[in-house]
Enzyme design. Structure first.
Site, mmCIF file in Angstrom:
data_model
loop_
_atom_site.group_PDB
_atom_site.id
_atom_site.type_symbol
_atom_site.label_atom_id
_atom_site.label_comp_id
_atom_site.label_asym_id
_atom_site.label_seq_id
_atom_site.Cartn_x
_atom_site.Cartn_y
_atom_site.Cartn_z
ATOM 1 N N HIS A 1 78.128 139.611 96.271
ATOM 2 C CA HIS A 1 77.970 139.205 94.868
ATOM 3 C C HIS A 1 79.294 139.328 94.114
ATOM 4 C CE1 HIS A 1 76.099 139.228 90.768
ATOM 5 N NE2 HIS A 1 77.060 140.097 90.544
ATOM 6 N N GLU A 2 79.959 140.466 94.278
ATOM 7 C CA GLU A 2 81.202 140.697 93.537
ATOM 8 C C GLU A 2 82.310 139.754 93.998
ATOM 9 O OE1 GLU A 2 81.188 142.410 90.939
ATOM 10 O OE2 GLU A 2 79.261 143.393 91.224
ATOM 11 N N HIS B 1 81.967 136.379 92.389
ATOM 12 C CA HIS B 1 82.576 136.257 91.059
ATOM 13 C C HIS B 1 84.026 135.785 91.162
ATOM 14 C CE1 HIS B 1 79.480 137.686 88.390
ATOM 15 N NE2 HIS B 1 79.377 138.874 88.969
ATOM 16 N N GLU C 1 76.290 135.468 86.614
ATOM 17 C CA GLU C 1 75.660 136.492 87.442
ATOM 18 C C GLU C 1 74.687 135.869 88.450
ATOM 19 O OE1 GLU C 1 76.187 139.744 87.710
ATOM 20 O OE2 GLU C 1 77.825 139.580 86.272
#
Length: 266
Positions: free
Chosen positions: A126-127, A130, A188
């Protein structure tokens, strides 16, 4: 900056806002040089390393590095060929982050909620999502354009008055709620989707992403309404992951059938 310089800046930002797309095909407003974003990320990471000690737990460090390496290996070019720096910070925060400049930070507190390598992979994926989707660039570009437009509007809207100040204060709040926060929630959700793809391709069980957020929900005390949050509500996030599970689960199961799933147990 002069009035006319501000006008030119805003016009330029708007003119090129549709020139880039995220990895999911979403149109982006990201106008700052990526080289500058990388410098900012490297500088921020350096400060964090000075302020927060790294964990000395060799076993946990090995697991975090293994998970990160497995995900990096399946990233699109040129990201997988970069030398990413991964640090496990000794801090109780239940959090992790990735920064432009190829930096990844994980807090030891997260490992009490991410209970296995696949759940940790959901967070790290997920990070990294980004970074690859240029969300930091998007966020700063949007905030810059919003502030410049409000400033321009203030200058051309007539004489100074209490009513004028109150109006533009309200517009500023409206921009925060109506533009910046929802845009952050979009980012997100997009990072969730990218993380799900990366973890599955790396051989981590994508179903564990749902279990991770169930763990997060059990430990969360936040009562902030989703409307006023930069993150989706946990229930919304879990449903989004489930909706995108079938294709990613098929990718993972194909790797399992070939005995190519990730092996990062501490």
């Amino acid at each position: 900056m002069s009035f006319f310089s501000k006008v030119i800046l805003v016009v330029m930002l708007v003119a090129i806002s549709g020139c880039s797309s995220s990895p999911t095909g979403r149109k982006q407003f990201a106008v700052l040089p990526d080289s500058e974003m990388n410098k900012m990320g490297v500088a921020s990471f350096s400060s964090m390393k000075q302020e927060t000690p790294a964990s000395s737990n060799a076993k946990l460090n090995q697991e975090v590095q293994c998970v990160a390496d497995a995900i990096i290996a399946v990233l699109p070019a040129p990201y997988r060929s970069q030398k990413w720096e991964v640090v496990l910070f000794n801090d109780k925060q239940v959090n992790a982050f990735a920064l432009p400049g190829y930096k990844i930070g994980v807090y030891t507190g997260l490992l009490k909620v991410a209970k296995n390598p696949s759940q940790l992979a959901a967070v790290i994926g997920h990070e990294i999502g980004h970074v690859i989707a240029r969300h930091s660039n998007e966020r700063l570009s949007t905030q810059l354009a919003t502030s410049q437009l409000l400033s321009l509007g203030y200058q051309v809207s007539g004489e100074e008055s209490a009513e004028k100040k109150a109006l533009f204060q309200a517009l500023g709040i409206g921009a925060q709620i109506g533009i910046i926060l929802p845009f952050s929630r979009t980012q997100e959700s997009e990072a969730d989707l990218l993380g799900l793809q990366y973890m599955a391709k790396a051989g981590f069980d994508p179903r564990e992403s749902v279990k991770l957020w169930q763990n997060m929900s059990q430990g969360s005390t936040s009562q902030t309404p989703e409307l006023l949050s930069t993150h989706p509500a946990n229930a919304s996030r879990i449903q989004h992951l489930r909706n995108n599970m079938p294709n990613n689960l098929a990718i993972y199961e194909a790797l399992v059938a070939k005995h190519k799933q990730a092996q990062c147990s501490a």
